[in-house]
Design a protein around this motif. Structure first.
Motif, PDB file in Angstrom:
ATOM      1  N   VAL A  19       0.843  -1.194   0.000  1.00 20.96           N
ATOM      2  CA  VAL A  19       0.000   0.000   0.000  1.00 20.96           C
ATOM      3  C   VAL A  19       0.880   1.247   0.000  1.00 20.96           C
ATOM      4  CG1 VAL A  19      -1.913   1.195   1.158  1.00 20.96           C
ATOM      5  CG2 VAL A  19      -1.693  -1.286   1.406  1.00 20.96           C
ATOM      6  N   THR A  20       0.524   2.184  -0.855  1.00 18.83           N
ATOM      7  CA  THR A  20       1.157   3.503  -0.856  1.00 18.83           C
ATOM      8  C   THR A  20       0.121   4.492  -0.329  1.00 18.83           C
ATOM      9  OG1 THR A  20       2.401   2.915  -2.836  1.00 18.83           O
ATOM     10  CG2 THR A  20       2.271   5.260  -2.295  1.00 18.83           C
ATOM     11  N   GLY A  21       0.529   5.321   0.623  1.00 26.65           N
ATOM     12  CA  GLY A  21      -0.389   6.348   1.130  1.00 26.65           C
ATOM     13  C   GLY A  21       0.130   7.719   0.748  1.00 26.65           C
ATOM     14  N   VAL A  22      -0.763   8.597   0.294  1.00 27.78           N
ATOM     15  CA  VAL A  22      -0.351   9.987   0.057  1.00 27.78           C
ATOM     16  C   VAL A  22      -1.295  10.918   0.795  1.00 27.78           C
ATOM     17  CG1 VAL A  22       0.632   9.503  -2.232  1.00 27.78           C
ATOM     18  CG2 VAL A  22      -1.689  10.359  -2.070  1.00 27.78           C
ATOM     19  N   ASP A  23      -0.748  12.034   1.233  1.00 34.50           N
ATOM     20  CA  ASP A  23      -1.552  13.009   1.967  1.00 34.50           C
ATOM     21  C   ASP A  23      -0.943  14.391   1.805  1.00 34.50           C
ATOM     22  OD1 ASP A  23      -3.841  12.626   4.310  1.00 34.50           O
ATOM     23  OD2 ASP A  23      -2.699  14.479   4.508  1.00 34.50           O
ATOM     24  N   LEU A  24      -1.836  15.383   1.900  1.00 35.76           N
ATOM     25  CA  LEU A  24      -1.426  16.790   1.799  1.00 35.76           C
ATOM     26  C   LEU A  24      -0.612  17.242   3.012  1.00 35.76           C
ATOM     27  CD1 LEU A  24      -2.175  19.015  -0.253  1.00 35.76           C
ATOM     28  CD2 LEU A  24      -4.238  19.450   1.113  1.00 35.76           C
ATOM     29  N   SER A  25      -0.813  16.602   4.156  1.00 34.33           N
ATOM     30  CA  SER A  25      -0.244  17.095   5.411  1.00 34.33           C
ATOM     31  C   SER A  25       1.118  16.454   5.725  1.00 34.33           C
ATOM     32  CB  SER A  25      -1.224  16.785   6.557  1.00 34.33           C
ATOM     33  OG  SER A  25      -0.554  16.864   7.793  1.00 34.33           O
ATOM     34  N   VAL A  75       4.215  -0.880   3.421  1.00 33.04           N
ATOM     35  CA  VAL A  75       3.411   0.350   3.445  1.00 33.04           C
ATOM     36  C   VAL A  75       4.343   1.560   3.433  1.00 33.04           C
ATOM     37  CG1 VAL A  75       1.552   1.578   4.615  1.00 33.04           C
ATOM     38  CG2 VAL A  75       1.752  -0.891   4.898  1.00 33.04           C
ATOM     39  N   THR A  76       4.215   2.397   2.407  1.00 32.23           N
ATOM     40  CA  THR A  76       5.058   3.594   2.320  1.00 32.23           C
ATOM     41  C   THR A  76       4.174   4.827   2.107  1.00 32.23           C
ATOM     42  OG1 THR A  76       5.324   3.199  -0.028  1.00 32.23           O
ATOM     43  CG2 THR A  76       7.087   2.405   1.402  1.00 32.23           C
ATOM     44  N   PHE A  77       4.731   5.973   2.447  1.00 31.80           N
ATOM     45  CA  PHE A  77       3.937   7.207   2.416  1.00 31.80           C
ATOM     46  C   PHE A  77       4.711   8.328   1.750  1.00 31.80           C
ATOM     47  CE2 PHE A  77       2.609   4.808   6.159  1.00 31.80           C
ATOM     48  CZ  PHE A  77       1.232   4.766   5.983  1.00 31.80           C
ATOM     49  N   GLN A  78       3.978   9.243   1.153  1.00 30.40           N
ATOM     50  CA  GLN A  78       4.594  10.485   0.679  1.00 30.40           C
ATOM     51  C   GLN A  78       3.594  11.624   0.666  1.00 30.40           C
ATOM     52  OE1 GLN A  78       5.740  10.361  -3.699  1.00 30.40           O
ATOM     53  NE2 GLN A  78       5.332   8.219  -3.340  1.00 30.40           N
TER      54      GLN A  78
END
Ligand SMILES: C[S@@+](CC[C@H](N)C(=O)[O-])C[C@H]1O[C@@H](n2cnc3c(N)ncnc32)[C@H](O)[C@@H]1O
Length: 272
Positions: free
Chosen positions: A91-97, A117-120
């Motif tokens: 799962v890749t998560g992206v968010d404005l914050s 699980v990675t985020f940017q």
């Protein structure tokens, strides 16, 4: 970034968030002890009905270990971790914050899920991914912050494979003025709710076909009633993230649903 987007980012910015959460978690487990997705669920599932809603939407979306998932507007990453831990998918998560992404990355390491699980940080309207990079996109309680739905749904379609799935769980406008502040906006200037039929039209015009279209308003109301009648949540909850007004914001959300100003909609669409 537009002034409105900057205001939305500011709403979800929380100075020193990861440090505060580290201190709160110290009461549950020492820093070197692995945490479970369930232990964090009161804190990191930032939407109506929390992990129950994520569980139902994930089942409806039909994930497998090979499914490449994007969680758009992933918040603190609770839903992304749940999907990876339950279905074994990446799962890749992206968010404005940026502060939410920092905390999401920390909590994922604490759960031993960083390999899956990675985020940017990214704006949902301008995603840093190639066409057809994902098989499934999740969008839970995010669309009400996005004014240009045509651009949002076009971007989701672009990064999905043909036949890919778009699982969305969001609030829809019904009758009367929404009472603010709510968990997603202090006032109407950063809130862009659409009615159910306009939402469906926008999705279909973007090239999606519904495989699930469900009104979850009554289920949400029942959940709010039970939550408000029960014991107050322990120290690990979204008040830690959103500040002392979060209880009032949540009460307003429940009131908006109870007074038929807002409804709750779950949908799974396929990319045509
Ligand atoms: C109510 S929270 C929901 C978080 C998460 N989906 C969940 O259910 O736990 C809304 C999230 O949407 C993010 N968001 C709002 N507008 C966005 C945008 N244009 N692009 C990316 N993220 C956005 C916010 O930063 C916030 O984390």
């Amino acid at each position: 970034m537009t002034a409105t987007t900057a205001k939305i980012r500011e709403h979800y910015s929380s100075t020193g968030l990861t440090g505060r959460i580290k201190s709160a978690l110290a009461m549950i487990a020492p820093e070197d002890q692995m945490l479970t997705v369930a232990q964090l669920a009161q804190l990191d599932q930032f939407h109506t009905r929390g992990i129950l809603a994520t569980t139902e939407l994930a089942e409806a979306a039909g994930l497998e270990p090979s499914t490449r998932v994007l969680d758009l507007g992933c918040g603190l990453g609770g839903p992304a971790r749940y999907l990876a831990a339950t279905f074994g998918c990446k799962v890749t998560g992206v968010d404005l914050s940026p502060s939410f992404i920092d905390t999401a990355t920390y909590l994922t390491a604490r759960c031993g899920l960083s390999d899956r699980v990675t985020f940017q940080v990214s704006n949902a309207l301008h995603l840093p991914f190639e066409d057809a990079a994902f098989d499934t996109v999740f969008l839970q309680h995010v669309a009400m912050n996005i004014e240009d739905r045509t651009a949002l749904y076009a971007e989701v379609r672009r990064i999905l494979t043909p036949g890919g799935r778009f699982a969305t769980y969001d609030l829809v406008l019904r009758d009367g003025d929404v009472v603010y502040p709510t968990p997603w906006a202090r006032d109407g200037s950063t809130s862009f709710l659409l009615g159910e039929s306009d939402t469906r039209t926008a999705l279909e015009q973007a090239g999606f076909n519904a495989v699930l279209w469900r009104d979850d308003t009554q289920t949400a109301l029942d959940w709010f009633r039970a939550a408000m009648a029960g014991a107050p949540p322990n120290g690990l909850n979204l008040g830690l993230v959103m500040g002392p007004y979060f209880t009032a914001m949540t009460r307003n959300l429940a009131r908006n649903i109870r007074e038929n100003r807002l409804g709750v909609l779950s949908a799974v669409m396929t990319r045509g």
